[in-house]
Enzyme design. Structure first.
Site, PDB file in Angstrom:
ATOM      1  N   ASN A   6      43.710 -18.128 -54.082  1.00 14.06           N
ATOM      2  CA  ASN A   6      42.592 -18.807 -53.434  1.00 14.06           C
ATOM      3  C   ASN A   6      41.901 -19.675 -54.485  1.00 14.06           C
ATOM      4  O   ASN A   6      41.182 -19.163 -55.335  1.00 14.06           O
ATOM      5  CB  ASN A   6      41.620 -17.747 -52.874  1.00 14.06           C
ATOM      6  CG  ASN A   6      40.399 -18.365 -52.235  1.00 14.06           C
ATOM      7  OD1 ASN A   6      40.339 -19.590 -52.051  1.00 14.06           O
ATOM      8  ND2 ASN A   6      39.419 -17.534 -51.887  1.00 14.06           N
ATOM      9  N   LYS A   8      39.618 -21.775 -54.069  1.00 12.33           N
ATOM     10  CA  LYS A   8      38.213 -22.059 -53.733  1.00 12.33           C
ATOM     11  C   LYS A   8      37.936 -23.558 -53.960  1.00 12.33           C
ATOM     12  O   LYS A   8      38.813 -24.370 -53.727  1.00 12.33           O
ATOM     13  CB  LYS A   8      37.290 -21.149 -54.531  1.00 12.33           C
ATOM     14  CG  LYS A   8      37.679 -19.670 -54.358  1.00 12.33           C
ATOM     15  CD  LYS A   8      36.691 -18.695 -54.897  1.00 12.33           C
ATOM     16  CE  LYS A   8      37.216 -17.276 -54.667  1.00 12.33           C
ATOM     17  NZ  LYS A   8      36.291 -16.251 -55.137  1.00 12.33           N
ATOM     18  N   HIS A  98      36.156 -15.336 -45.447  1.00 14.77           N
ATOM     19  CA  HIS A  98      35.947 -14.932 -46.843  1.00 14.77           C
ATOM     20  C   HIS A  98      34.470 -14.581 -47.050  1.00 14.77           C
ATOM     21  O   HIS A  98      33.594 -15.200 -46.444  1.00 14.77           O
ATOM     22  CB  HIS A  98      36.360 -16.085 -47.772  1.00 14.77           C
ATOM     23  CG  HIS A  98      36.404 -15.674 -49.202  1.00 14.77           C
ATOM     24  ND1 HIS A  98      35.264 -15.579 -49.972  1.00 14.77           N
ATOM     25  CD2 HIS A  98      37.434 -15.291 -49.992  1.00 14.77           C
ATOM     26  CE1 HIS A  98      35.605 -15.167 -51.179  1.00 14.77           C
ATOM     27  NE2 HIS A  98      36.912 -14.984 -51.221  1.00 14.77           N
ATOM     28  N   GLU A 100      32.450 -15.302 -49.245  1.00 11.81           N
ATOM     29  CA  GLU A 100      31.587 -16.427 -49.637  1.00 11.81           C
ATOM     30  C   GLU A 100      31.159 -17.235 -48.412  1.00 11.81           C
ATOM     31  O   GLU A 100      30.052 -17.762 -48.364  1.00 11.81           O
ATOM     32  CB  GLU A 100      32.313 -17.299 -50.669  1.00 11.81           C
ATOM     33  CG  GLU A 100      32.334 -16.616 -52.028  1.00 11.81           C
ATOM     34  CD  GLU A 100      33.555 -16.929 -52.883  1.00 11.81           C
ATOM     35  OE1 GLU A 100      34.270 -17.900 -52.597  1.00 11.81           O
ATOM     36  OE2 GLU A 100      33.807 -16.162 -53.835  1.00 11.81           O
ATOM     37  N   GLU A 174      38.502  -7.182 -49.330  1.00 20.48           N
ATOM     38  CA  GLU A 174      37.864  -7.757 -50.505  1.00 20.48           C
ATOM     39  C   GLU A 174      36.425  -7.266 -50.584  1.00 20.48           C
ATOM     40  O   GLU A 174      35.523  -7.883 -50.000  1.00 20.48           O
ATOM     41  CB  GLU A 174      37.850  -9.289 -50.404  1.00 20.48           C
ATOM     42  CG  GLU A 174      39.218  -9.927 -50.429  1.00 20.48           C
ATOM     43  CD  GLU A 174      39.181 -11.306 -51.072  1.00 20.48           C
ATOM     44  OE1 GLU A 174      39.967 -11.530 -51.992  1.00 20.48           O
ATOM     45  OE2 GLU A 174      38.354 -12.131 -50.671  1.00 20.48           O
ATOM     46  N   GLY A 180      35.116 -11.667 -58.237  1.00 18.23           N
ATOM     47  CA  GLY A 180      34.664 -12.427 -59.399  1.00 18.23           C
ATOM     48  C   GLY A 180      33.815 -11.624 -60.368  1.00 18.23           C
ATOM     49  O   GLY A 180      33.175 -12.192 -61.245  1.00 18.23           O
ATOM     50  N   SER A 214      38.793  -9.246 -58.256  1.00 23.45           N
ATOM     51  CA  SER A 214      39.040  -9.012 -59.678  1.00 23.45           C
ATOM     52  C   SER A 214      40.435  -8.468 -59.976  1.00 23.45           C
ATOM     53  O   SER A 214      40.607  -7.604 -60.844  1.00 23.45           O
ATOM     54  CB  SER A 214      37.962  -8.096 -60.265  1.00 23.45           C
ATOM     55  OG  SER A 214      36.704  -8.740 -60.194  1.00 23.45           O
TER      56      SER A 214
HETATM   57  P1  PGA Z   1      38.493 -13.021 -57.671  1.00 20.11           P
HETATM   58  O1  PGA Z   1      38.281 -13.623 -56.191  1.00 20.11           O
HETATM   59  O2  PGA Z   1      39.971 -12.791 -57.829  1.00 20.11           O
HETATM   60  O3  PGA Z   1      37.967 -14.093 -58.577  1.00 20.11           O
HETATM   61  O4  PGA Z   1      37.708 -11.755 -57.748  1.00 20.11           O
HETATM   62  C1  PGA Z   1      38.997 -13.117 -55.111  1.00 20.11           C
HETATM   63  C2  PGA Z   1      38.623 -13.855 -53.862  1.00 20.11           C
HETATM   64  O5  PGA Z   1      37.468 -14.285 -53.750  1.00 20.11           O
HETATM   65  O6  PGA Z   1      39.457 -14.041 -52.962  1.00 20.11           O
END
Ligand code: PGA
Length: 252
Positions: A6, A8, A98, A100, A174, A180, A214
């Site tokens: 992803n 983003k 997601h 976010e 997730e 993150g 992560s």
């Molecule tokens: P990350 O993000 O691997 O940076 O933790 C995962 C995601 O948001 O899909």
């Protein structure tokens, strides 16, 4: 394993070109030889066509997913991007819901379910994200929240199957606190969630469940040993094509 990077809102055309240079058709193909891994790259909408064109021009064994689609099919919805639009420019599926999007753009469970239904109907693979926040986990509400997030998705899957549609549904667990943050969920946490999601709904076929939050080169192999885990959705770590390739090697 279904391995989804992803990106983003991080890449530009130039950086995508360099990423694909690093993957290189032969290099990625040889890393994938003898495995059953499927590789997916998810750029922002504006690069879907460029990425899918470049992937086929370079003979790269990757599929392209969008990061979101509209709740509408077509018409006067300025700024929206439909399922038909993403399919038209070479994507084969989309990440949906997601955290976010839920957090910053107030996306609701009902909207995520609607998007899932539109993807299934349109022939795009939905990859639906769900997961609890730190406060919800600490309050012991993890499974309750997850059930709320997933129930509409399961209903859409059942509806689609009744209508004879066989596009698979992918889910990505997730936890919001793991995204993150450098702190991934434990195998025990993930196992509990996978079992609840598989067993608490009447899926037409068991959904494939990915983990995200992560994931990195150090933890990917041990997480991959989890029963019924079908892949990973990875943000930060897979912005680097070398880490992406090495992660696939770590799984082989
Ligand atoms: P990350 O993000 O691997 O940076 O933790 C995962 C995601 O948001 O899909």
């Amino acid at each position: 394993m279904f391995l989804v990077a992803n990106w983003k809102m991080n890449m530009t055309r130039d950086r995508i070109g360099k990423y694909l240079d690093a993957l290189d058709g032969r290099r990625l193909s040889s890393v994938l030889t003898g495995t059953r891994h499927e590789v997916v790259l998810a750029p922002t909408h504006v690069y879907l066509e460029y990425l899918s064109g470049e992937a086929s021009r370079r003979d790269l064994p990757v599929r392209v997913f969008a990061q979101d689609v509209s709740t509408r099919t077509e018409g006067a919805f300025t700024g929206e991007v439909s399922v038909r639009n993403i399919l038209d420019v070479g994507a084969v599926g989309s990440i949906l819901g997601h955290s976010e999007r839920r957090q910053y753009f107030r996306e609701t469970d009902a909207e995520v379910a609607r998007k899932t239904g539109l993807c299934l109907k349109g022939g795009a693979v939905p990859l639906v994200c769900f997961g609890e926040s730190r406060e919800e986990r600490e309050a012991g509400k993890t499974l309750e929240i997850l059930r709320k997030q997933v129930s509409g998705v399961a209903e859409e899957a059942a509806k689609a199957s009744k209508n004879g549609l066989d596009t698979p549904v992918y889910l990505a667990y997730e936890p919001v606190w793991a995204i993150g943050s450098g702190a991934n969920a434990s195998c025990a946490d993930i196992r509990e969630v996978i079992l609840a999601v598989r067993e608490d709904f009447s899926w037409p076929a068991p959904p494939r469940i990915l983990y995200g939050g992560s994931v990195n080169l150090e933890n990917i192999a041990s997480l991959a040993a989890l029963e019924h885990l079908s892949g990973f959705l990875v943000g930060s770590a897979w912005l680097d094509p070398e880490v992406f390739l090495n992660s696939i090697l770590a799984l082989s």
